[in-house]
Write a protein that holds these residues in place. Structure first.
Motif, mmCIF file in Angstrom:
data_model
loop_
_atom_site.group_PDB
_atom_site.id
_atom_site.type_symbol
_atom_site.label_atom_id
_atom_site.label_comp_id
_atom_site.label_asym_id
_atom_site.label_seq_id
_atom_site.Cartn_x
_atom_site.Cartn_y
_atom_site.Cartn_z
ATOM 1 N N LYS A 202 0.837 -1.206 0.000
ATOM 2 C CA LYS A 202 0.000 0.000 0.000
ATOM 3 C C LYS A 202 0.871 1.254 0.000
ATOM 4 N N LYS A 203 1.897 1.247 0.837
ATOM 5 C CA LYS A 203 2.784 2.410 0.932
ATOM 6 C C LYS A 203 3.573 2.596 -0.364
ATOM 7 N N HIS A 204 4.094 1.503 -0.904
ATOM 8 C CA HIS A 204 4.908 1.583 -2.120
ATOM 9 C C HIS A 204 4.108 2.142 -3.297
ATOM 10 N N TYR A 205 2.877 1.687 -3.445
ATOM 11 C CA TYR A 205 2.053 2.101 -4.580
ATOM 12 C C TYR A 205 1.094 3.242 -4.240
ATOM 13 N N ASP A 206 1.201 3.762 -3.016
ATOM 14 C CA ASP A 206 0.382 4.898 -2.580
ATOM 15 C C ASP A 206 -1.109 4.632 -2.818
ATOM 16 N N ILE A 207 -1.550 3.485 -2.323
ATOM 17 C CA ILE A 207 -2.957 3.098 -2.443
ATOM 18 C C ILE A 207 -3.733 3.741 -1.298
ATOM 19 N N ASP A 208 -4.923 4.198 -1.602
ATOM 20 C CA ASP A 208 -5.750 4.875 -0.602
ATOM 21 C C ASP A 208 -6.471 3.851 0.276
ATOM 22 N N VAL A 209 -5.878 3.581 1.441
ATOM 23 C CA VAL A 209 -6.491 2.706 2.443
ATOM 24 C C VAL A 209 -6.403 3.467 3.765
ATOM 25 N N PRO A 210 -7.525 3.666 4.435
ATOM 26 C CA PRO A 210 -7.501 4.419 5.694
ATOM 27 C C PRO A 210 -6.606 3.759 6.747
ATOM 28 N N ALA A 211 -5.951 4.586 7.544
ATOM 29 C CA ALA A 211 -5.119 4.076 8.635
ATOM 30 C C ALA A 211 -5.984 3.246 9.571
ATOM 31 N N GLY A 212 -5.419 2.179 10.086
ATOM 32 C CA GLY A 212 -6.150 1.322 11.015
ATOM 33 C C GLY A 212 -7.073 0.324 10.340
ATOM 34 N N SER A 213 -6.981 0.206 9.024
ATOM 35 C CA SER A 213 -7.833 -0.741 8.300
ATOM 36 C C SER A 213 -7.433 -2.174 8.629
ATOM 37 N N SER A 214 -8.375 -3.071 8.480
ATOM 38 C CA SER A 214 -8.126 -4.486 8.762
ATOM 39 C C SER A 214 -7.336 -5.125 7.620
ATOM 40 N N LYS A 215 -6.837 -6.315 7.884
ATOM 41 C CA LYS A 215 -6.110 -7.059 6.853
ATOM 42 C C LYS A 215 -7.016 -7.304 5.649
ATOM 43 N N GLN A 216 -8.283 -7.590 5.893
ATOM 44 C CA GLN A 216 -9.221 -7.841 4.801
ATOM 45 C C GLN A 216 -9.401 -6.594 3.930
ATOM 46 N N GLU A 217 -9.427 -5.425 4.559
ATOM 47 C CA GLU A 217 -9.565 -4.183 3.794
ATOM 48 C C GLU A 217 -8.308 -3.908 2.964
ATOM 49 N N TYR A 218 -7.143 -4.171 3.564
ATOM 50 C CA TYR A 218 -5.896 -4.031 2.810
ATOM 51 C C TYR A 218 -5.874 -5.028 1.653
ATOM 52 N N SER A 219 -6.270 -6.265 1.928
ATOM 53 C CA SER A 219 -6.290 -7.302 0.891
ATOM 54 C C SER A 219 -7.181 -6.898 -0.274
ATOM 55 N N ALA A 220 -8.344 -6.361 0.037
ATOM 56 C CA ALA A 220 -9.278 -5.945 -1.013
ATOM 57 C C ALA A 220 -8.678 -4.823 -1.861
ATOM 58 N N ALA A 221 -8.037 -3.859 -1.212
ATOM 59 C CA ALA A 221 -7.437 -2.735 -1.940
ATOM 60 C C ALA A 221 -6.274 -3.208 -2.810
ATOM 61 N N VAL A 222 -5.441 -4.082 -2.259
ATOM 62 C CA VAL A 222 -4.298 -4.602 -3.018
ATOM 63 C C VAL A 222 -4.787 -5.473 -4.173
ATOM 64 N N ALA A 223 -5.775 -6.311 -3.919
ATOM 65 C CA ALA A 223 -6.317 -7.174 -4.974
ATOM 66 C C ALA A 223 -6.907 -6.349 -6.113
ATOM 67 N N GLN A 224 -7.498 -5.222 -5.784
ATOM 68 C CA GLN A 224 -8.059 -4.344 -6.810
ATOM 69 C C GLN A 224 -6.942 -3.652 -7.596
ATOM 70 N N HIS A 225 -5.857 -3.289 -6.913
ATOM 71 C CA HIS A 225 -4.758 -2.574 -7.564
ATOM 72 C C HIS A 225 -3.842 -3.501 -8.359
ATOM 73 N N PHE A 226 -3.611 -4.699 -7.850
ATOM 74 C CA PHE A 226 -2.613 -5.620 -8.406
ATOM 75 C C PHE A 226 -2.735 -5.833 -9.918
ATOM 76 N N PRO A 227 -3.921 -6.078 -10.456
ATOM 77 C CA PRO A 227 -4.014 -6.322 -11.905
ATOM 78 C C PRO A 227 -3.699 -5.102 -12.772
ATOM 79 N N THR A 228 -3.621 -3.927 -12.173
ATOM 80 C CA THR A 228 -3.350 -2.719 -12.956
ATOM 81 C C THR A 228 -1.864 -2.498 -13.205
ATOM 82 N N ILE A 229 -1.016 -3.274 -12.543
ATOM 83 C CA ILE A 229 0.429 -3.098 -12.687
ATOM 84 C C ILE A 229 0.874 -3.641 -14.041
ATOM 85 N N GLN A 230 1.614 -2.836 -14.773
ATOM 86 C CA GLN A 230 2.155 -3.262 -16.061
ATOM 87 C C GLN A 230 3.473 -4.000 -15.814
#
Length: 110
Positions: free
Chosen positions: A54-82
């Protein structure tokens, strides 16, 4: 790498295989079915790794989010990487070969 092979450099046989692999991974020649879903299983990824991603790719995830919330954000971002698969795979193989060569050199070699 195959430890049964008694050399640490990339021989002609392996260079030929790598070049063939490069052709198969050429994004211009590879077609992905339209609408094909790309899913990533992040269940085994640690919370701290997800935070680093999240930090490396500057993904918008609120501080204190759960692992599931981080997972969802990363899973959404991951396919966009070239990714240049051929270039990155060759770089990885070269890196592994260099590590193996350094290990052999430091242990007295062949």
């Amino acid at each position: 790498l195959d430890d049964s092979i008694g050399h640490t450099h990339t021989c002609v046989e392996h260079k030929t295989a790598l070049l063939a692999l490069r052709k198969t991974l050429d994004p211009k020649k590879r077609k992905v079915a339209e609408g094909a879903a790309t899913t990533v299983d992040l269940s085994n990824v640690s919370h701290s790794s997800l935070k680093r991603y999240k930090k490396h790719y500057d993904i918008d995830v609120p501080a204190g989010s759960s692992k599931q919330e981080y997972s969802a954000a990363v899973a959404q971002h991951f396919p966009t990487i070239q990714v240049n698969e051929a270039k990155d795979l060759l770089a990885f193989i070269t890196h592994v070969e260099n590590i193996k060569k350094r290990a052999l050199d430091s242990s007295g070699g062949l």
